[in-house]
Design a protein around this motif. Structure first.
Motif, mmCIF file in Angstrom:
data_model
loop_
_atom_site.group_PDB
_atom_site.id
_atom_site.type_symbol
_atom_site.label_atom_id
_atom_site.label_comp_id
_atom_site.label_asym_id
_atom_site.label_seq_id
_atom_site.Cartn_x
_atom_site.Cartn_y
_atom_site.Cartn_z
ATOM 1 N N GLN A 46 89.859 29.108 108.077
ATOM 2 C CA GLN A 46 89.692 29.807 106.807
ATOM 3 C C GLN A 46 88.901 31.104 106.969
ATOM 4 N N ALA A 47 87.847 31.075 107.775
ATOM 5 C CA ALA A 47 87.065 32.286 108.010
ATOM 6 C C ALA A 47 87.904 33.337 108.749
ATOM 7 N N SER A 48 88.727 32.880 109.692
ATOM 8 C CA SER A 48 89.587 33.804 110.441
ATOM 9 C C SER A 48 90.612 34.454 109.535
ATOM 10 N N LEU A 49 91.213 33.652 108.649
ATOM 11 C CA LEU A 49 92.185 34.210 107.708
ATOM 12 C C LEU A 49 91.526 35.221 106.780
ATOM 13 N N PHE A 50 90.339 34.899 106.285
ATOM 14 C CA PHE A 50 89.636 35.831 105.416
ATOM 15 C C PHE A 50 89.380 37.149 106.142
ATOM 16 N N ALA A 52 90.900 38.356 108.759
ATOM 17 C CA ALA A 52 92.154 39.032 109.064
ATOM 18 C C ALA A 52 92.718 39.742 107.838
ATOM 19 N N PHE A 53 92.745 39.042 106.703
ATOM 20 C CA PHE A 53 93.274 39.665 105.486
ATOM 21 C C PHE A 53 92.384 40.816 105.017
ATOM 22 N N ALA A 54 91.082 40.674 105.156
ATOM 23 C CA ALA A 54 90.175 41.763 104.773
ATOM 24 C C ALA A 54 90.442 43.000 105.631
ATOM 25 N N GLU A 55 90.680 42.800 106.921
ATOM 26 C CA GLU A 55 90.989 43.926 107.813
ATOM 27 C C GLU A 55 92.325 44.564 107.440
ATOM 28 N N LEU A 56 93.332 43.742 107.181
ATOM 29 C CA LEU A 56 94.634 44.274 106.803
ATOM 30 C C LEU A 56 94.565 45.039 105.482
ATOM 31 N N VAL A 57 93.854 44.488 104.494
ATOM 32 C CA VAL A 57 93.713 45.183 103.209
ATOM 33 C C VAL A 57 92.981 46.506 103.412
ATOM 34 N N VAL A 65 99.663 44.409 101.819
ATOM 35 C CA VAL A 65 99.321 43.089 102.357
ATOM 36 C C VAL A 65 99.908 41.992 101.473
ATOM 37 N N ALA A 66 99.875 42.185 100.164
ATOM 38 C CA ALA A 66 100.476 41.198 99.257
ATOM 39 C C ALA A 66 101.964 41.038 99.563
ATOM 40 N N LYS A 67 102.643 42.148 99.821
ATOM 41 C CA LYS A 67 104.067 42.083 100.158
ATOM 42 C C LYS A 67 104.269 41.344 101.479
ATOM 43 N N PHE A 68 103.398 41.610 102.447
ATOM 44 C CA PHE A 68 103.476 40.940 103.751
ATOM 45 C C PHE A 68 103.315 39.427 103.602
#
Length: 88
Positions: A46-50, A52-57, A65-68
């Motif tokens: 969960q921390a890794s996903l957070f 990763a998504f924060a970096e992508l955003v 990112v929402a589309k991805f």
């Protein structure tokens, strides 16, 4: 801690596929160290996903990112993220 690839100033950047391989090596090493220290795998995921998504955003913006992520459910169901061990 050993590092799979050395990044030094003044060198040309590695090709994208090599950077991804190096990044995966670093993440696998950090993951193993955290597990060794008693951090639960689910918490790590969960921390890794957070992160990763924060970096992508931060890089591409929320809409991109929402589309991805809209396509992630199908990719998960298709087994793209499954690590199966072959039995011999």
């Amino acid at each position: 801690m050993s590092h799979p690839v050395s990044f030094t100033a003044g060198r040309d950047p590695l090709p994208d596929h090599e950077q991804k391989q190096a990044a995966l090596g670093y993440l696998n090493e950090a993951w193993a160290e955290a597990r060794h220290d008693g951090v639960d795998g689910d918490c790590l995921a969960q921390a890794s996903l957070f992160a990763a998504f924060a970096e992508l955003v931060g890089t591409y913006g929320e809409d991109a990112v929402a589309k991805f992520v809209e396509g992630l459910a199908a990719r998960v169901r298709n087994g793209e993220f499954s690590v199966s061990l072959s039995k011999q």
